[in-house]
Design a protein around this motif. Structure first.
Motif, PDB file in Angstrom:
ATOM      1  N   ARG A 161       0.767  -0.755   0.109  1.00 23.93           N
ATOM      2  CA  ARG A 161      -0.066   0.143   0.210  1.00 23.93           C
ATOM      3  C   ARG A 161       0.431   1.433  -0.483  1.00 23.93           C
ATOM      4  O   ARG A 161       2.014   1.658   0.403  1.00 23.93           O
ATOM      5  N   ASN A 162       0.420   2.205  -0.388  1.00 25.49           N
ATOM      6  CA  ASN A 162       0.957   3.684  -0.753  1.00 25.49           C
ATOM      7  C   ASN A 162       1.485   4.527   0.837  1.00 25.49           C
ATOM      8  O   ASN A 162       0.032   3.726   1.901  1.00 25.49           O
ATOM      9  N   ARG A 163       2.347   4.483   1.304  1.00 25.83           N
ATOM     10  CA  ARG A 163       3.112   4.961   2.447  1.00 25.83           C
ATOM     11  C   ARG A 163       3.572   4.237   3.388  1.00 25.83           C
ATOM     12  O   ARG A 163       3.308   4.437   4.832  1.00 25.83           O
ATOM     13  N   ASP A 164       3.758   2.763   2.863  1.00 23.63           N
ATOM     14  CA  ASP A 164       3.992   2.110   4.200  1.00 23.63           C
ATOM     15  C   ASP A 164       5.174   1.852   4.406  1.00 23.63           C
ATOM     16  O   ASP A 164       5.891   2.520   3.715  1.00 23.63           O
ATOM     17  N   VAL A 165       5.347   1.617   5.628  1.00 23.63           N
ATOM     18  CA  VAL A 165       6.325   1.968   6.602  1.00 23.63           C
ATOM     19  C   VAL A 165       6.715   0.207   6.868  1.00 23.63           C
ATOM     20  O   VAL A 165       6.237  -0.178   8.004  1.00 23.63           O
ATOM     21  N   MET A 180      13.257   8.096   0.531  1.00 17.85           N
ATOM     22  CA  MET A 180      11.720   7.559   0.161  1.00 17.85           C
ATOM     23  C   MET A 180      12.027   6.559  -0.859  1.00 17.85           C
ATOM     24  O   MET A 180      12.808   6.630  -2.018  1.00 17.85           O
ATOM     25  N   THR A 208       9.635   4.505  -4.887  1.00 16.34           N
ATOM     26  CA  THR A 208       8.874   4.340  -4.983  1.00 16.34           C
ATOM     27  C   THR A 208       8.500   2.625  -5.863  1.00 16.34           C
ATOM     28  O   THR A 208       9.720   2.477  -7.033  1.00 16.34           O
ATOM     29  N   VAL A 228       4.106   3.867  -5.720  1.00 16.46           N
ATOM     30  CA  VAL A 228       3.304   2.996  -4.342  1.00 16.46           C
ATOM     31  C   VAL A 228       4.298   3.904  -3.693  1.00 16.46           C
ATOM     32  O   VAL A 228       5.532   3.304  -4.355  1.00 16.46           O
ATOM     33  N   THR A 229       4.832   4.162  -3.065  1.00 16.82           N
ATOM     34  CA  THR A 229       5.467   5.406  -1.509  1.00 16.82           C
ATOM     35  C   THR A 229       6.027   4.591  -0.203  1.00 16.82           C
ATOM     36  O   THR A 229       5.110   4.044   0.035  1.00 16.82           O
ATOM     37  N   ILE A 230       7.408   3.963  -0.371  1.00 16.63           N
ATOM     38  CA  ILE A 230       7.453   3.566   1.223  1.00 16.63           C
ATOM     39  C   ILE A 230       8.093   3.640   1.808  1.00 16.63           C
ATOM     40  O   ILE A 230       8.817   4.394   1.088  1.00 16.63           O
ATOM     41  N   THR A 231       8.376   3.835   3.044  1.00 18.45           N
ATOM     42  CA  THR A 231      10.020   4.251   3.538  1.00 18.45           C
ATOM     43  C   THR A 231       9.682   2.960   5.205  1.00 18.45           C
ATOM     44  O   THR A 231       9.584   2.160   4.848  1.00 18.45           O
ATOM     45  N   ARG A 260      14.000   8.184  -4.741  1.00 14.89           N
ATOM     46  CA  ARG A 260      13.824   9.496  -5.498  1.00 14.89           C
ATOM     47  C   ARG A 260      13.474   9.596  -7.162  1.00 14.89           C
ATOM     48  O   ARG A 260      12.303   8.950  -6.898  1.00 14.89           O
TER      49      ARG A 260
END
Length: 533
Positions: free
Chosen positions: A221-225, A298, A300, A313-316, A254
């Protein structure tokens, strides 16, 4: 609180029972069609056990022992697990059952023969099928209640399709909307040079061809940590569903694309899996050793699709907090200790707990077994002259009836004179929920010499037995008791009479005896046989 819940669960599991009523499955068949019933395998029976088929149309009848000529006359064919009705008529309508050998379970079938076009019969004999325009479609003729391929002398002659009386092919290379409608398929079988048919109705619905779906990323999912440990290896899978070989999935750091070279500290690889028009692609981002620098970035996952806009979808990454296992260990230890204590307490006080629940709360199983008595007290002669004397026996009877409310069957009171002793004793056993064997001294009379005669009957009926013994017979030497009595004592529950110390109502003897006896039903006594006038 936890210990009390576990204790209550253990107690309830020992006292609750359930009853599940049978309901026959309904099988609908058109008049004149063939129909086959199949007896499924029962895990409690041997696979090679004989299958017994019965019919209950007017009265129950065994179909398995009929001769071939009688089966032919009735239009039936019994072959092992299969019961085939060659041409169904109203004479065949009714209930059928099958059982495997001496198994107690029976499987029931309710056969309904449709002689008219009733709404219920039409609904029960129609089978829907859906196809999509401009796609290939094969009509499926149902395989419902058809004879098994291994049924002797019955061979399949294929399938014929019709629509509104006109012959049709069951295959469409490109189905159109005007192909919808009601189709009839006929399965024909040859048996002894005679053709028998099975007819099914298939309702074909033709829907417009579904639009091609837009490619999409299904995970993560987007913004998953992702919580990780520094220096650990981490693999993050980006999964996408696509519909073109020109669609692609890649990872970005990036704005720059992550390398696919596995020699780099961070790289990605991918796999493709095709399933029809759908393509599932997985792009795996691999961190050989997570560093502090990786935690500040981050990443993507981007899906580039030729048939639609790209999606992202972006993760950190975040450093995982070190867990404290003290509370977890204490909790596990506490649960284990509570379980052990519950088991020990129940094992130590199970008799007192059971009697408390039964007497105070009324927690016991209630069954309608049709028995007239709670227990049958059967006396036998003790060879060691240490059995219960007349006063002890009278005390035993009166305390059970008057103090604890049991309904007893007594040989010298409830059996009328003149009847054969063995037969009368068996009648008492049949009407009693439990048999209590009581050693007496001197010889109690006509009830003491029947143990050998009724031993086989007790074993066959699996009668519940309670064996009262005295302290001197608590560990009898081999051969000191009759063989039938030794076998009955091993099959039942033993309670020891200790003379004067057993007389108080709160003694261990009465608690153990009541524990092994079923709960009294508090009902008025019903005489098994008429008493002598």
């Amino acid at each position: 609180m936890m210990m009390e819940k576990i204790l209550m669960i253990l107690i309830l599991l020992t006292s609750l029972t359930g009853v599940c009523p049978w309901r026959p499955g309904q099988t609908y068949v058109r008049a004149g069609d063939m129909v086959a019933l199949y007896c499924r395998h029962d895990s409690s029976s041997h696979r090679d056990a004989k299958v017994i088929w019965t019919s209950s149309r007017t009265q129950e009848r065994d179909l398995s022992d009929m001769s071939s000529a009688e089966q032919t006359r009735m239009g039936l064919l019994v072959r092992g697990r299969s019961l085939v009705i060659l041409s169904a008529s109203v004479n065949h309508q009714g209930n059928y059952s099958c059982s495997l050998g001496n198994a107690s379970s029976r499987f029931w079938f309710r056969l309904i023969v449709c002689t008219t076009r009733s709404r219920e019969c039409e609904e029960r004999t129609q089978y829907p099928q859906t196809c999509y325009t401009q796609e290939a479609c094969t009509l499926n003729c149902p395989e419902v209640n058809v004879p098994a391929a291994s049924t002797p002398n019955i061979t399949s002659n294929g399938i014929i399709w019709h629509k509104e009386g006109e012959p049709k092919d069951g295959y469409f290379s490109s189905v159109e909307e005007n192909d919808h409608g009601v189709y009839t398929c006929t399965r024909s079988y040859l048996y002894h040079r005679q053709v028998y048919n099975m007819t099914f109705t298939v309702v074909l619905k033709v829907k417009p061809k579904e639009k091609k779906q837009v490619p999409v990323i299904t995970s993560p999912r987007n913004r998953d940590v992702f919580d990780v440990d520094l220096g650990a290896t981490l693999v993050v899978d980006c999964e996408a569903v696509m519909y073109s070989d020109f669609d692609d999935v890649l990872w970005l750091d990036r704005k720059s694309v992550v390398e696919t070279n596995s020699s780099f500290p961070v790289f990605y690889n991918y796999t493709r899996e095709s399933k029809g028009a759908e393509i599932k692609m997985t792009a795996s981002l691999v961190f050989k050793k997570v560093s502090e620098e990786d935690l500040s970035k981050m990443y993507t996952c981007r899906l580039d699709a030729v048939s639609g806009p790209s999606s992202f979808v972006t993760i950190t990454l975040a450093q995982k907090a070190r867990p404290s296992y003290v509370s977890l260990v204490l909790g596990v230890v506490g649960v284990m200790v509570a379980m052990v204590l519950a088991v020990v307490i129940y094992a130590r006080f199970k008799i007192n707990i059971t009697l408390f629940l039964r007497d105070t709360l009324g927690c016991h199983s209630r069954t309608s077994d049709g028995k007239s008595y709670d227990a049958f007290l059967m006396c036998y002669k003790s060879d060691t002259d240490t059995g219960l004397n007349e006063d002890d026996r009278k005390c035993l009877e009166s305390v059970l009836e008057e103090r604890f409310g049991y309904s007893l069957c007594l040989y010298d009171r409830d059996v009328s004179p003149g009847k054969a002793a063995a037969e009368a004793v068996l009648d008492c056993i049949e009407q009693s929920r439990t048999v209590v064997l009581v050693p007496t001294s001197p010889d109690p009379g006509s009830g003491s010499g029947l143990l050998s005669a009724i031993h086989a009957a007790l074993v066959e009926r699996q009668t519940r037995l309670v064996f009262i013994q005295t302290e001197t017979t608590e560990a009898p030497r081999s051969g000191s008791l009759p063989e039938a009595l030794q076998l009955l004592g091993e099959a039942g529950d033993c309670v020891t009479w200790k003379g004067v110390s057993s007389m108080p109502h709160s003694s261990s003897f009465w608690k153990q005896l009541r524990y092994h006896l079923p709960a009294p039903r508090k009902a008025s006594k019903i005489k098994l046989l008429p008493t002598a006038i």
